[in-house]
Design an enzyme around this catalytic site. Structure first.
Site, PDB file in Angstrom:
ATOM      1  N   SER A   1       7.306   3.884 -26.200  1.00 22.17           N
ATOM      2  CA  SER A   1       8.062   2.703 -26.660  1.00 22.17           C
ATOM      3  C   SER A   1       8.925   3.027 -27.875  1.00 22.17           C
ATOM      4  O   SER A   1      10.066   2.558 -27.982  1.00 22.17           O
ATOM      5  CB  SER A   1       7.130   1.527 -26.951  1.00 22.17           C
ATOM      6  OG  SER A   1       6.089   1.896 -27.820  1.00 22.17           O
TER       7      SER A   1
ATOM      8  N   HIS B   1       0.706   3.538 -21.011  1.00 20.54           N
ATOM      9  CA  HIS B   1       1.026   3.204 -22.404  1.00 20.54           C
ATOM     10  C   HIS B   1       0.468   1.798 -22.692  1.00 20.54           C
ATOM     11  O   HIS B   1      -0.731   1.568 -22.558  1.00 20.54           O
ATOM     12  CB  HIS B   1       2.549   3.341 -22.589  1.00 20.54           C
ATOM     13  CG  HIS B   1       3.039   3.249 -24.002  1.00 20.54           C
ATOM     14  ND1 HIS B   1       2.243   3.437 -25.103  1.00 20.54           N
ATOM     15  CD2 HIS B   1       4.292   2.979 -24.513  1.00 20.54           C
ATOM     16  CE1 HIS B   1       2.966   3.301 -26.220  1.00 20.54           C
ATOM     17  NE2 HIS B   1       4.212   3.015 -25.876  1.00 20.54           N
TER      18      HIS B   1
ATOM     19  N   HIS C   1      -5.665  10.469 -24.898  1.00 22.57           N
ATOM     20  CA  HIS C   1      -4.441  10.293 -25.675  1.00 22.57           C
ATOM     21  C   HIS C   1      -3.634  11.587 -25.656  1.00 22.57           C
ATOM     22  O   HIS C   1      -4.201  12.680 -25.613  1.00 22.57           O
ATOM     23  CB  HIS C   1      -4.750   9.899 -27.132  1.00 22.57           C
ATOM     24  CG  HIS C   1      -3.592   9.232 -27.802  1.00 22.57           C
ATOM     25  ND1 HIS C   1      -2.610   9.932 -28.440  1.00 22.57           N
ATOM     26  CD2 HIS C   1      -3.234   7.923 -27.887  1.00 22.57           C
ATOM     27  CE1 HIS C   1      -1.705   9.087 -28.910  1.00 22.57           C
ATOM     28  NE2 HIS C   1      -2.059   7.856 -28.589  1.00 22.57           N
TER      29      HIS C   1
ATOM     30  N   ARG D   1      -7.860   3.022 -34.572  1.00 23.48           N
ATOM     31  CA  ARG D   1      -7.511   1.642 -34.197  1.00 23.48           C
ATOM     32  C   ARG D   1      -8.600   1.043 -33.303  1.00 23.48           C
ATOM     33  O   ARG D   1      -8.795  -0.164 -33.266  1.00 23.48           O
ATOM     34  CB  ARG D   1      -6.151   1.619 -33.482  1.00 23.48           C
ATOM     35  CG  ARG D   1      -5.003   2.172 -34.316  1.00 23.48           C
ATOM     36  CD  ARG D   1      -3.728   2.299 -33.496  1.00 23.48           C
ATOM     37  NE  ARG D   1      -3.901   3.175 -32.356  1.00 23.48           N
ATOM     38  CZ  ARG D   1      -3.010   3.350 -31.389  1.00 23.48           C
ATOM     39  NH1 ARG D   1      -1.859   2.691 -31.422  1.00 23.48           N
ATOM     40  NH2 ARG D   1      -3.234   4.171 -30.391  1.00 23.48           N
TER      41      ARG D   1
ATOM     42  N   ASP E   1      -6.620   0.719 -26.800  1.00 25.40           N
ATOM     43  CA  ASP E   1      -6.701  -0.248 -25.705  1.00 25.40           C
ATOM     44  C   ASP E   1      -8.111  -0.423 -25.150  1.00 25.40           C
ATOM     45  O   ASP E   1      -8.368  -1.352 -24.389  1.00 25.40           O
ATOM     46  CB  ASP E   1      -5.766   0.186 -24.566  1.00 25.40           C
ATOM     47  CG  ASP E   1      -4.333   0.339 -25.042  1.00 25.40           C
ATOM     48  OD1 ASP E   1      -3.831  -0.599 -25.679  1.00 25.40           O
ATOM     49  OD2 ASP E   1      -3.727   1.401 -24.793  1.00 25.40           O
TER      50      ASP E   1
HETATM   51  N1  CMX Z   1      -9.097   9.208 -17.144  1.00 23.59           N
HETATM   52  C1  CMX Z   1      -8.953  10.150 -16.178  1.00 23.59           C
HETATM   53  N2  CMX Z   1      -8.212  11.253 -16.306  1.00 23.59           N
HETATM   54  C2  CMX Z   1      -7.601  11.436 -17.494  1.00 23.59           C
HETATM   55  C3  CMX Z   1      -7.729  10.547 -18.548  1.00 23.59           C
HETATM   56  C4  CMX Z   1      -8.494   9.369 -18.344  1.00 23.59           C
HETATM   57  N3  CMX Z   1      -8.639   8.433 -19.276  1.00 23.59           N
HETATM   58  N4  CMX Z   1      -7.014  11.010 -19.590  1.00 23.59           N
HETATM   59  C5  CMX Z   1      -6.434  12.159 -19.198  1.00 23.59           C
HETATM   60  N5  CMX Z   1      -6.787  12.415 -17.916  1.00 23.59           N
HETATM   61  C6  CMX Z   1      -6.344  13.509 -17.070  1.00 23.59           C
HETATM   62  C7  CMX Z   1      -4.837  13.469 -16.891  1.00 23.59           C
HETATM   63  O1  CMX Z   1      -4.477  12.509 -15.910  1.00 23.59           O
HETATM   64  C8  CMX Z   1      -4.535  14.902 -16.519  1.00 23.59           C
HETATM   65  O2  CMX Z   1      -4.909  15.081 -15.182  1.00 23.59           O
HETATM   66  P1  CMX Z   1      -4.082  16.068 -14.189  1.00 23.59           P
HETATM   67  O3  CMX Z   1      -4.085  17.418 -14.841  1.00 23.59           O
HETATM   68  O4  CMX Z   1      -4.835  16.006 -12.917  1.00 23.59           O
HETATM   69  O5  CMX Z   1      -2.689  15.494 -14.111  1.00 23.59           O
HETATM   70  C9  CMX Z   1      -5.516  15.676 -17.402  1.00 23.59           C
HETATM   71  O6  CMX Z   1      -6.579  14.757 -17.713  1.00 23.59           O
HETATM   72  C10 CMX Z   1      -4.925  16.199 -18.683  1.00 23.59           C
HETATM   73  O7  CMX Z   1      -4.341  15.109 -19.365  1.00 23.59           O
HETATM   74  P2  CMX Z   1      -4.251  15.121 -20.973  1.00 23.59           P
HETATM   75  O8  CMX Z   1      -3.373  16.256 -21.371  1.00 23.59           O
HETATM   76  O9  CMX Z   1      -5.614  15.035 -21.558  1.00 23.59           O
HETATM   77  O10 CMX Z   1      -3.569  13.702 -21.263  1.00 23.59           O
HETATM   78  P3  CMX Z   1      -2.014  13.346 -21.229  1.00 23.59           P
HETATM   79  O11 CMX Z   1      -1.443  13.657 -22.563  1.00 23.59           O
HETATM   80  O12 CMX Z   1      -1.337  13.914 -20.039  1.00 23.59           O
HETATM   81  O13 CMX Z   1      -2.081  11.767 -21.026  1.00 23.59           O
HETATM   82  C11 CMX Z   1      -2.839   9.576 -21.416  1.00 23.59           C
HETATM   83  C12 CMX Z   1      -2.472  10.904 -22.055  1.00 23.59           C
HETATM   84  C13 CMX Z   1      -3.082   8.545 -22.522  1.00 23.59           C
HETATM   85  C14 CMX Z   1      -1.656   9.085 -20.571  1.00 23.59           C
HETATM   86  C15 CMX Z   1      -4.095   9.763 -20.558  1.00 23.59           C
HETATM   87  O14 CMX Z   1      -5.188  10.122 -21.394  1.00 23.59           O
HETATM   88  C16 CMX Z   1      -4.461   8.558 -19.739  1.00 23.59           C
HETATM   89  O15 CMX Z   1      -3.933   8.405 -18.637  1.00 23.59           O
HETATM   90  N6  CMX Z   1      -5.355   7.644 -20.264  1.00 23.59           N
HETATM   91  C17 CMX Z   1      -5.669   6.402 -19.596  1.00 23.59           C
HETATM   92  C18 CMX Z   1      -4.562   5.395 -19.822  1.00 23.59           C
HETATM   93  C19 CMX Z   1      -4.545   4.896 -21.251  1.00 23.59           C
HETATM   94  O16 CMX Z   1      -5.563   4.509 -21.809  1.00 23.59           O
HETATM   95  N7  CMX Z   1      -3.336   4.831 -21.854  1.00 23.59           N
HETATM   96  C20 CMX Z   1      -3.159   4.254 -23.194  1.00 23.59           C
HETATM   97  C21 CMX Z   1      -2.822   5.284 -24.281  1.00 23.59           C
HETATM   98  C22 CMX Z   1      -2.593   4.620 -25.598  1.00 23.59           C
HETATM   99  C23 CMX Z   1      -1.324   3.810 -25.586  1.00 23.59           C
HETATM  100  O17 CMX Z   1      -0.246   4.379 -25.439  1.00 23.59           O
HETATM  101  O18 CMX Z   1      -1.391   2.584 -25.707  1.00 23.59           O
END
Ligand code: CMX
Length: 434
Positions: free
Chosen positions: A242, A272, A319, A328, A374
């Site tokens: 964002s 996000h 994250h 947070r 979240d």
């Molecule tokens: N559940 C399952 N798998 C997860 C995960 C979770 N909560 N967090 C990361 N992973 C997975 C990724 O999907 C990725 O899988 P692949 O290699 O198969 O594609 C792997 O672990 C490595 O990811 P990462 O480097 O640890 O995390 P990223 O930086 O790519 O992504 C985030 C970060 C937040 C998008 C991810 O942790 C996620 O999807 N979390 C759940 C959604 C969420 O809570 N988002 C809110 C974030 C805060 C915000 O912006 O408000």
């Protein structure tokens, strides 16, 4: 000219000159080597933006102009000694880099209440033209764009303003926009969930207190929660979707409404800001499947494993930058432990916190198995009676305006140019390692 603008000129002009000088003298200096993996995996860790409002440390979490969340709760002005800091004070801090006094905050409170009255009627017509079933983020973002007919920035640009003065109409638009977001968000909430029974702004209330009031929550408890929510979601340095989207679109000299709207489109993604809604959907799905309001740790663990094995993410965990429990999350848990220790949903959140990091850690690929903001925000809102999940991301959006829009003013003070990174096709990347 008001005090904030005078201060911005005092601080801003020398900084803008300093930046020009830095680029002139050291523009060729190499600051970082970038790997192929970084570019192709979301540019994580690539320093490519200048953001002054906040900085995110992977281990420690967010600092707003150098202040951690516990420090802000101590140092920012409050209405009552046992209350939460006012978001007005955080905006002042992010914009000017100085802690405000109570007078500064009260002045901002009044200015925002005054400015909030000026929303043109067509904005509500535009919202009303959408089906009530449209997600609140669609309605919110449509209203933001509809407000851009009043853009000071656009008018000043068309009139041929000198570019060193762009920050001034940007500031005016930012102040209008921030002041009006609670009115818009509350309108959408009452439209969709309360039979269009709208509640007028109370000019004597603060910005977050008014949001609670216009949504229909007049207890001091909900207002306190809203102040906390508005402070902790306000900013998370410049690279999150964002913030980055707002900054990028602003670099084309788009007005603050267009720029912020771009940020809100990004916030609406489930990885996000929409994760706060997703968390509640996931928790309620789990409680329904298990047929229990208070599942055991073993049950939650099995449900989490099932989510992973079906190829989905566990929302609220992980994250892109943080590598520890998000402060947070912690501050919201402390808030819940203090004021609503027996709330059933908070117990469920705690059970999830007990088991999910282990489950995610065992995958061997999740870089941060810990909860983010979240993981608990929706459970808190629901425990206080704000039960309609689709509005949670919109509330996040109201708060996020404080950070990304104060940065947008600074982008124009610094005179940052249009962003235009380079891109290459797949063959090019393969050729780099041949
Ligand atoms: N559940 C399952 N798998 C997860 C995960 C979770 N909560 N967090 C990361 N992973 C997975 C990724 O999907 C990725 O899988 P692949 O290699 O198969 O594609 C792997 O672990 C490595 O990811 P990462 O480097 O640890 O995390 P990223 O930086 O790519 O992504 C985030 C970060 C937040 C998008 C991810 O942790 C996620 O999807 N979390 C759940 C959604 C969420 O809570 N988002 C809110 C974030 C805060 C915000 O912006 O408000």
């Amino acid at each position: 000219m008001n005090d904030i603008k005078e201060r911005l000129i005092q601080i801003g002009r020398p900084k803008a000159n300093e930046l020009k000088q830095l680029i002139k003298e050291h523009g060729d200096h190499v600051i970082q080597q970038v790997t192929l993996g970084q570019v192709l995996m979301g540019m994580k860790g690539v320093v490519s933006l200048m953001t002054c409002t906040s900085k995110l440390d992977p281990e420690e979490g967010i600092r707003f102009r150098g202040f951690s969340i516990p420090e802000l709760r101590d140092k920012l002005p409050k209405l009552n000694d046992d209350g939460e800091p006012l978001p007005e004070g955080l905006f002042y801090l992010m914009l000017l880099g100085e802690l405000p006094g109570k007078d500064d905050v009260m002045h901002l409170r009044k200015e925002w209440a005054d400015r909030s009255q000026g929303i043109p009627g067509h904005v509500f017509d535009v919202i009303n033209a959408l089906p009530k079933s449209a997600h609140p983020m669609i309605q919110f973002n449509t209203a933001i764009l509809a407000m851009s007919t009043q853009s000071h920035f656009r008018k000043a640009y068309m009139a041929g303003m000198d570019k060193q003065d762009y920050w001034d109409p940007m500031y005016e638009g930012v102040m209008d926009l921030i002041s009006r977001l609670p009115v818009i968000a509350a309108y959408i909430y009452r439209r969709v969930f309360h039979n269009e029974k709208y509640i007028d702004i109370d000019p004597s209330l603060d910005w977050a207190g008014n949001l609670a009031h216009m949504m229909g929550f007049d207890s001091e408890e909900v207002k306190r929660l809203m102040r906390l929510y508005m402070v902790i979601h306000a900013d998370h340095e410049g690279g999150n979707v964002s913030a980055h989207a707002t900054h990028l679109v602003g670099s084309a000299l788009s007005n603050p409404y267009y720029s912020f709207s771009a940020g809100m489109n990004g916030l609406a993604g489930p990885l996000h800001g929409m994760a706060n809604q997703e968390v509640m959907v996931w928790i309620q799905g789990m409680l329904k499947t298990l047929g229990s309001e208070a599942p055991s740790a073993a049950q939650v663990e099995a449900y989490a494993r099932e989510t992973l094995s079906s190829g989905r993410v566990i929302p609220g965990y992980g994250h892109a930058v943080l590598r520890k429990t998000d402060p947070r999350f912690t501050v919201q848990l402390d808030f819940a432990n203090k004021y609503i220790p027996d709330a059933p949903l908070i117990q469920v959140v705690k059970t999830i916190y007990d088991v999910v990091p282990k489950v995610l850690g065992e995958t061997g690929k999740v870089k941060n198995p810990w909860p983010n903001v979240d993981a608990i925000s929706g459970a808190l809102l629901e425990s206080y009676g704000i039960k309609e999940y689709p509005v949670y991301t919109m509330l996040f959006g109201v708060s996020r305006a404080l950070g990304v829009l104060s940065q947008l003013v600074w982008d124009r003070i610094y005179g940052l140019p249009i962003e235009r990174p380079s891109s290459q096709n797949f063959e090019w990347f393969k050729n780099q390692v041949r």
